[in-house]
Design a protein around this motif. Structure first.
Motif, PDB file in Angstrom:
ATOM      1  N   PHE A  61       0.814  -1.231   0.000  1.00 34.57           N
ATOM      2  CA  PHE A  61       0.000   0.000   0.000  1.00 34.57           C
ATOM      3  C   PHE A  61       0.842   1.273   0.000  1.00 34.57           C
ATOM      4  O   PHE A  61       0.383   2.327  -0.410  1.00 34.57           O
ATOM      5  CB  PHE A  61      -0.965  -0.010   1.195  1.00 34.57           C
ATOM      6  N   TRP A  62       2.079   1.206   0.456  1.00 39.07           N
ATOM      7  CA  TRP A  62       2.942   2.391   0.525  1.00 39.07           C
ATOM      8  C   TRP A  62       3.499   2.756  -0.855  1.00 39.07           C
ATOM      9  O   TRP A  62       4.190   3.748  -1.010  1.00 39.07           O
ATOM     10  CB  TRP A  62       4.088   2.155   1.507  1.00 39.07           C
ATOM     11  N   ASP A  63       3.217   1.930  -1.839  1.00 41.73           N
ATOM     12  CA  ASP A  63       3.746   2.174  -3.185  1.00 41.73           C
ATOM     13  C   ASP A  63       2.632   2.100  -4.229  1.00 41.73           C
ATOM     14  O   ASP A  63       2.573   1.177  -5.037  1.00 41.73           O
ATOM     15  CB  ASP A  63       4.850   1.147  -3.489  1.00 41.73           C
TER      16      ASP A  63
END
Ligand code: ST9
Length: 106
Positions: free
Chosen positions: A57-59
């Motif tokens: 989710f961070w990318d």
């Protein structure tokens, strides 16, 4: 058949070189869908089907790229190369069609 495949590769490599040598910003600003289209066809042509794991989710950008590449499934390298070249012709034509014709007199 061999000669056809060599032509595909040459045209693909030429298209890749052109795109890698475009200025980062210019008169034409490619929409994200266009960039993704080039990206996924490039990866499929050069690396083959996507087998790496989906970014987390961070990318979010990495996930969009991964999703586009994954969607190409088992498409062959030759087809991907040809589609990349076709995409470039399409975009180049769009650029020509929308180019302001009175720029020089402005
Ligand atoms: C302008 C001039 O305004 C007038 C307009 C002329 C129009 C001509 C029409 C031609 C079509 C244009 C379409 C542009 C859209 C391109 C989008 C491409 C994504 N193809 O090594 P990295 C991957 S010009 C596809 O870190 P670099 C590579 O595998 C103004 N993907 O970065 C990696 O992914 P991953 C507009 C490629 O080397 C990721 O990209 N200018 C290609 O610093 C990053 O690679 C532009 O749009 C490839 N050929 O940059 C500039 N090569 O990590 C377009 C590598 O997952 N060019 N990848 O493996 C660029 O943005 C960069 O040169 C680059 C490579 C992103 C393609």
């Amino acid at each position: 058949v061999m000669a056809e495949s060599v032509d595909h590769q040459k045209r693909f490599q030429a298209a890749v070189d052109v795109i890698q040598n475009l200025p980062k910003s210019g008169a034409y600003r490619p929409p994200y869908e266009v960039m993704l289209r080039f990206y996924c066809l490039y990866k499929q042509a050069v690396c083959g089907p996507c087998t790496v794991s989906r970014p987390g989710f961070w990318d979010p950008v990495g996930r969009y790229k991964w999703d586009a590449w994954s969607r190409l499934g088992e498409m062959s390298s030759e087809i991907a190369m040809a589609a990349y070249v076709d995409e470039m012709k399409k975009v180049a034509q769009e650029v020509i069609d929308t180019m302001p014709i009175n720029e020089k007199t402005a």
